[in-house]
Design a protein around this motif. Structure first.
Motif, PDB file in Angstrom:
ATOM      1  N   SER A  97     -36.354  65.079   5.965  1.00  0.00           N
ATOM      2  CA  SER A  97     -36.688  66.406   6.451  1.00  0.00           C
ATOM      3  C   SER A  97     -38.185  66.622   6.390  1.00  0.00           C
ATOM      4  N   SER A 102     -39.325  65.183  12.009  1.00  0.00           N
ATOM      5  CA  SER A 102     -38.444  65.847  12.972  1.00  0.00           C
ATOM      6  C   SER A 102     -38.824  65.529  14.415  1.00  0.00           C
ATOM      7  N   THR A 118     -29.179  61.845   7.643  1.00  0.00           N
ATOM      8  CA  THR A 118     -30.247  62.841   7.548  1.00  0.00           C
ATOM      9  C   THR A 118     -29.763  64.080   6.815  1.00  0.00           C
ATOM     10  N   ASN A 120     -31.679  67.040   7.651  1.00  0.00           N
ATOM     11  CA  ASN A 120     -32.502  68.026   8.358  1.00  0.00           C
ATOM     12  C   ASN A 120     -31.743  68.633   9.536  1.00  0.00           C
ATOM     13  N   SER A 148     -33.484  72.256   5.763  1.00  0.00           N
ATOM     14  CA  SER A 148     -32.848  71.035   5.277  1.00  0.00           C
ATOM     15  C   SER A 148     -31.679  71.371   4.366  1.00  0.00           C
TER      16      SER A 148
END
Length: 251
Positions: A97, A102, A118, A120, A148
């Motif tokens: 994150s 991103s 992930t 995020n 996140s």
């Protein structure tokens, strides 16, 4: 003199976001007892909060994810694009994150087949539209400041996977403190990930170098490479060359 020092300490903590007591002693060349007394004065003002081993700035010390995204935006996009080129067919990767990490999925071939872990939200949303990506989520509690998911009740969700590549973010990067983060719950996930990953890549724009926060989740010498711009401090170039760390420039 004391009031001036306390104000300087407050300004420094505000700039860093969080910092250890040992680093404050080093920066201001005073004893730990003196720092503790100064910190007590600042705590009465309500602008800092004591945590284990250090302090955090509590008055707007965390810039929102949306606002952090606009800082060094072009640089972050270029770093994300360079990192995306490292992802190959059938890789099992982790994307951390962060406002730079991103950017990665925006630059990947949408037909590429790989497995993605992930925590995020933005990466999850992008990956959900990629039909050949197997998406695995980490974290069970949503943290709005960083968009996140944090907190893991069952750590085997990480330890069961042999991750090929991890693309990591850091609040600060230094030669002495390594890759650092301020949040204990995020730190826990980051540390588990790097311990399970074959090749760890740090994504960091130039503003992250020569800064450190409370928690080190990986020594700098343990990573495979750094994806960054060409204007990083020269001592980091020398360190990477002497420790066979790849420097992957975005421009």
């Amino acid at each position: 003199m004391k009031l001036q020092r306390i104000q300087q300490i407050e300004n420094y903590i505000q700039q860093q976001g969080s910092i250890s007591l040992d680093e404050l002693c080093h920066v201001f060349n005073v004893s730990k007892n003196t720092i503790r007394r100064d910190i007590n004065e600042l705590e009465k003002r309500g602008t800092i909060k004591k945590v284990y081993g250090g302090v955090v700035y509590v008055e707007n010390n965390l810039v929102s994810f949306e606002n952090r995204t606009i800082y060094n935006q072009t640089e972050k996009e270029q770093i994300g694009a360079r990192a995306a080129s490292l992802i190959k067919e059938e890789d099992l990767i982790y994307v951390d994150s962060g406002t730079t990490t991103s950017q990665i999925l925006k630059h990947i071939d949408p037909e590429l087949s790989f497995t993605l872990l992930t925590n995020n939200l933005d990466i999850i949303n992008l990956a959900a539209a990629m039909k050949n990506v197997q998406l695995i989520l980490i974290g069970n509690s949503y943290k709005r400041d960083t968009r996140s998911f944090v907190g893991i009740e069952d750590e085997t969700i990480v330890t069961r996977y042999n991750i090929n590549k991890a693309f990591m973010a850091a609040t600060g990067v230094s030669i002495t403190s390594g890759l650092t983060n301020s949040d204990l719950m995020e730190y826990r996930i980051k540390k588990m990930i790097v311990e399970r990953t074959k090749d760890v890549y740090l994504l960091a724009d130039s503003s992250k170098f020569d800064h450190s926060t409370l928690l080190t989740y990986s020594p700098l010498e343990n990573i495979k490479g750094i994806v960054t711009s060409r204007d990083i401090p020269e001592e980091y170039v020398e360190f990477c060359n002497s420790h066979t760390i790849e420097l992957l420039y975005s421009n």
